[in-house]
Design a protein around this motif. Structure first.
Motif, PDB file in Angstrom:
ATOM      1  N   TYR A  20     -13.134 -10.276  11.936  1.00  0.00           N
ATOM      2  CA  TYR A  20     -13.280 -11.512  11.171  1.00  0.00           C
ATOM      3  C   TYR A  20     -12.243 -12.531  11.612  1.00  0.00           C
ATOM      4  N   GLU A  21     -12.640 -13.356  12.578  1.00  0.00           N
ATOM      5  CA  GLU A  21     -11.759 -14.432  13.024  1.00  0.00           C
ATOM      6  C   GLU A  21     -11.720 -15.532  11.980  1.00  0.00           C
ATOM      7  N   LYS A  22     -12.861 -15.795  11.332  1.00  0.00           N
ATOM      8  CA  LYS A  22     -12.955 -16.741  10.225  1.00  0.00           C
ATOM      9  C   LYS A  22     -13.199 -15.955   8.937  1.00  0.00           C
ATOM     10  N   GLY A  23     -12.698 -16.470   7.831  1.00  0.00           N
ATOM     11  CA  GLY A  23     -12.872 -15.793   6.554  1.00  0.00           C
ATOM     12  C   GLY A  23     -12.052 -14.524   6.445  1.00  0.00           C
ATOM     13  N   LEU A  24     -10.953 -14.434   7.221  1.00  0.00           N
ATOM     14  CA  LEU A  24     -10.139 -13.224   7.189  1.00  0.00           C
ATOM     15  C   LEU A  24      -9.469 -13.047   5.829  1.00  0.00           C
ATOM     16  N   GLY A  25      -9.094 -14.153   5.166  1.00  0.00           N
ATOM     17  CA  GLY A  25      -8.460 -14.048   3.856  1.00  0.00           C
ATOM     18  C   GLY A  25      -9.368 -13.357   2.850  1.00  0.00           C
ATOM     19  N   LYS A  26     -10.652 -13.665   2.894  1.00  0.00           N
ATOM     20  CA  LYS A  26     -11.611 -13.029   1.993  1.00  0.00           C
ATOM     21  C   LYS A  26     -11.780 -11.561   2.348  1.00  0.00           C
ATOM     22  N   ALA A  27     -11.923 -11.264   3.649  1.00  0.00           N
ATOM     23  CA  ALA A  27     -12.090  -9.877   4.083  1.00  0.00           C
ATOM     24  C   ALA A  27     -10.872  -9.037   3.706  1.00  0.00           C
ATOM     25  N   LEU A  28      -9.668  -9.583   3.913  1.00  0.00           N
ATOM     26  CA  LEU A  28      -8.456  -8.849   3.566  1.00  0.00           C
ATOM     27  C   LEU A  28      -8.299  -8.710   2.056  1.00  0.00           C
ATOM     28  N   GLY A  29      -8.828  -9.658   1.299  1.00  0.00           N
ATOM     29  CA  GLY A  29      -8.813  -9.538  -0.160  1.00  0.00           C
ATOM     30  C   GLY A  29      -9.551  -8.294  -0.608  1.00  0.00           C
ATOM     31  N   TYR A  30     -10.736  -8.079  -0.034  1.00  0.00           N
ATOM     32  CA  TYR A  30     -11.495  -6.866  -0.351  1.00  0.00           C
ATOM     33  C   TYR A  30     -10.768  -5.620   0.170  1.00  0.00           C
ATOM     34  N   LEU A  31     -10.174  -5.738   1.342  1.00  0.00           N
ATOM     35  CA  LEU A  31      -9.547  -4.585   1.978  1.00  0.00           C
ATOM     36  C   LEU A  31      -8.295  -4.139   1.219  1.00  0.00           C
ATOM     37  N   VAL A  32      -7.426  -5.068   0.879  1.00  0.00           N
ATOM     38  CA  VAL A  32      -6.225  -4.713   0.122  1.00  0.00           C
ATOM     39  C   VAL A  32      -6.609  -4.304  -1.297  1.00  0.00           C
ATOM     40  N   GLY A  33      -7.675  -4.889  -1.814  1.00  0.00           N
ATOM     41  CA  GLY A  33      -8.194  -4.439  -3.102  1.00  0.00           C
ATOM     42  C   GLY A  33      -8.566  -2.966  -3.059  1.00  0.00           C
ATOM     43  N   ALA A  34      -9.137  -2.540  -1.931  1.00  0.00           N
ATOM     44  CA  ALA A  34      -9.475  -1.125  -1.761  1.00  0.00           C
ATOM     45  C   ALA A  34      -8.218  -0.270  -1.730  1.00  0.00           C
ATOM     46  N   LEU A  35      -7.161  -0.774  -1.085  1.00  0.00           N
ATOM     47  CA  LEU A  35      -5.879  -0.065  -1.086  1.00  0.00           C
ATOM     48  C   LEU A  35      -5.370   0.115  -2.511  1.00  0.00           C
ATOM     49  N   VAL A  36      -5.446  -0.937  -3.302  1.00  0.00           N
ATOM     50  CA  VAL A  36      -4.941  -0.879  -4.673  1.00  0.00           C
ATOM     51  C   VAL A  36      -5.771   0.108  -5.492  1.00  0.00           C
ATOM     52  N   LEU A  37      -7.085   0.081  -5.322  1.00  0.00           N
ATOM     53  CA  LEU A  37      -7.936   1.043  -6.033  1.00  0.00           C
ATOM     54  C   LEU A  37      -7.607   2.468  -5.606  1.00  0.00           C
ATOM     55  N   GLY A  38      -7.345   2.649  -4.313  1.00  0.00           N
ATOM     56  CA  GLY A  38      -6.943   3.967  -3.837  1.00  0.00           C
ATOM     57  C   GLY A  38      -5.637   4.412  -4.468  1.00  0.00           C
ATOM     58  N   THR A  39      -4.708   3.480  -4.647  1.00  0.00           N
ATOM     59  CA  THR A  39      -3.431   3.774  -5.288  1.00  0.00           C
ATOM     60  C   THR A  39      -3.636   4.196  -6.739  1.00  0.00           C
ATOM     61  N   ALA A  40      -4.561   3.532  -7.423  1.00  0.00           N
ATOM     62  CA  ALA A  40      -4.832   3.835  -8.835  1.00  0.00           C
ATOM     63  C   ALA A  40      -5.618   5.122  -9.013  1.00  0.00           C
ATOM     64  N   PHE A  41      -6.346   5.540  -7.987  1.00  0.00           N
ATOM     65  CA  PHE A  41      -7.295   6.641  -8.105  1.00  0.00           C
ATOM     66  C   PHE A  41      -6.682   7.935  -8.645  1.00  0.00           C
ATOM     67  N   PRO A  42      -5.510   8.386  -8.122  1.00  0.00           N
ATOM     68  CA  PRO A  42      -4.932   9.614  -8.678  1.00  0.00           C
ATOM     69  C   PRO A  42      -4.616   9.520 -10.164  1.00  0.00           C
ATOM     70  N   TYR A  43      -4.133   8.347 -10.611  1.00  0.00           N
ATOM     71  CA  TYR A  43      -3.852   8.175 -12.033  1.00  0.00           C
ATOM     72  C   TYR A  43      -5.136   8.250 -12.851  1.00  0.00           C
ATOM     73  N   LEU A  44      -6.207   7.646 -12.336  1.00  0.00           N
ATOM     74  CA  LEU A  44      -7.474   7.659 -13.051  1.00  0.00           C
ATOM     75  C   LEU A  44      -8.025   9.075 -13.149  1.00  0.00           C
ATOM     76  N   ILE A  45      -7.879   9.849 -12.080  1.00  0.00           N
ATOM     77  CA  ILE A  45      -8.305  11.254 -12.126  1.00  0.00           C
ATOM     78  C   ILE A  45      -7.508  12.000 -13.193  1.00  0.00           C
ATOM     79  N   ASN A  46      -6.201  11.743 -13.198  1.00  0.00           N
ATOM     80  CA  ASN A  46      -5.328  12.442 -14.142  1.00  0.00           C
ATOM     81  C   ASN A  46      -5.610  12.045 -15.580  1.00  0.00           C
ATOM     82  N   GLY A  47      -6.205  10.888 -15.783  1.00  0.00           N
ATOM     83  CA  GLY A  47      -6.529  10.434 -17.122  1.00  0.00           C
ATOM     84  C   GLY A  47      -7.877  10.918 -17.618  1.00  0.00           C
ATOM     85  N   THR A  48      -8.572  11.716 -16.803  1.00  0.00           N
ATOM     86  CA  THR A  48      -9.883  12.262 -17.179  1.00  0.00           C
ATOM     87  C   THR A  48      -9.773  13.774 -17.352  1.00  0.00           C
TER      88      THR A  48
END
Length: 388
Positions: free
Chosen positions: A126-154
């Motif tokens: 993504y040469e253009k619209g990289l900010g949007k693509a990285l928004g989704y990508l770093v969002g995935a990182l954050v969800l991955g970070t939260a995932f163990p806590y969410l598992i532990n809460g179930t």
């Protein structure tokens, strides 16, 4: 150039899956405390060892320009498998203090071939619209970070081993998906030789330097906020007599940050990465300063503001990555992203250890105020020169 529709979803899914071991150790901290005999200090040790591993890994990857000299998808896959093996070692019944820290260090080291390399792969597509693509990508990182806590809460979290088994399986799956379905991108410009002076060369570029310094301010706050949110909820329960579920709400708060990354990416298309990063830094810095009053409020107010904070603290992250990548030469994008990640995560060690020290010296509801140092520094850097 038209991209295949599956590319970005696969990168996002792989990034989510492969970053899930990041906080896996913290999500089963009670079991690890029993196994190792460590006390309350274990929380800072476990996360700091991951961060130190990540710093070491990114330093090695940046120094040898791994993501720019070799196929980033292959690098991603190899590191995913090695990170999964380190994560799996937490299941050992005979794990001690040093083997625990070594396992978490190894996980962090190989995550250096996942997080910044995933961003490099996105930049190659993504040469253009990289900010949007990285928004989704770093969002995935954050969800991955939260995932163990969410598992532990179930219900799954009643068996701490399941947290490790699930995150390990996800990591291997993510690595395989990336190498099979995401070939080298059309905008990839591989480096043909090692350039040991690439770091100093990059920091001579004014826009790169300003974006990097803004990111460093953001990182002072981010991981310390995540690491000590469980303590904040515990402290709120103690002071108010409430019984908020610590791990479940921690997972939700971190997860909302993933949503804000995606939202910030969308907003960056209209307002630009600079504006999104600036506003997010300003908001999170303000919440750092007013945080003590939240501990005497109602649960709905405490959680509501912590939700907003959890979103503000992450929304700027992908936009800083976009500013960094956009200001680096094409053949050094991977090295630039990795180097900035390396320094940024080194800074998190300082803020995490400082909050760990302060939590034993002063009442915990006041410790989050010191995190305002980072956002204020970042706002100052962005104010001195616009990088969009």
């Amino acid at each position: 150039m038209k991209q295949k529709n599956h590319i970005l979803p696969i990168i996002i899914l792989s990034q989510f899956a492969c970053t899930s071991p990041w906080f896996a150790g913290n999500a089963i901290i009670d079991e690890l405390t029993v196994k190792t005999g460590l006390g309350i200090e274990i929380m800072a040790y476990v996360l700091a060892s991951v961060q130190l591993g990540f710093i070491s890994g990114t330093l090695v990857f940046a120094l040898f320009m791994i993501a720019d000299r070799f196929s980033p998808s292959v690098v991603f896959m190899i590191c995913a498998i090695l990170a999964a093996l380190c994560n799996l070692s937490l299941l050992s019944e005979h794990i001690g203090k040093w083997s625990l820290l070594l396992a978490r260090f190894g996980t962090g080291f190989f995550l250096a071939g996942i997080y910044p390399v995933g961003m490099k792969i996105a930049a190659d597509y993504y040469e253009k619209g990289l900010g949007k693509a990285l928004g989704y990508l770093v969002g995935a990182l954050v969800l991955g970070t939260a995932f163990p806590y969410l598992i532990n809460g179930t219900a799954f979290g009643r068996n701490p081993d399941m947290v490790i088994k699930i995150t390990t399986g996800f990591t291997i799956m993510g690595g395989l998906l990336m190498v099979v379905l995401v070939p080298n991108g059309p905008f990839r410009r591989p480096s043909t030789k090692l350039q040991l002076q690439s770091g100093p060369k990059l920091f001579k570029i004014v826009n790169f330097r300003k974006a990097a310094f803004g990111y460093f301010g953001h990182m002072w706050e981010l991981y310390a906020f995540w690491a000590f949110t469980p303590l904040a909820i515990q402290t709120f329960n103690t002071l108010t007599g409430n019984t908020l579920e610590v791990f479940l709400w921690t997972g939700i708060i971190i997860m909302l940050g993933g949503i804000s990354c995606a939202l910030g990416g969308i907003l960056s298309i209209r307002f630009g990465s600079y504006t999104v990063a600036f506003v997010a830094l300003l908001a999170s810095g303000f919440l750092c300063l007013v945080s003590p009053v939240l501990f005497s409020s109602y649960p709905v107010v405490f959680l509501g503001v912590w939700y907003v904070w959890g979103m503000a603290v992450t929304a700027d992250s992908p936009q800083f990555s976009n500013l960094v990548a956009s200001s680096a030469p094409a053949e050094l994008k991977g090295t630039g992203l990795t180097l900035v990640n390396c320094i940024g995560f080194a800074i998190t060690i300082g803020s995490i250890q400082l909050l760990s020290f302060l939590s034993n010296e002063i009442s915990p509801e006041y410790i989050f105020m010191v995190l305002a140092i980072g956002p204020l520094f970042g706002v100052w850097q962005l104010s001195s020169r616009k990088t969009d």
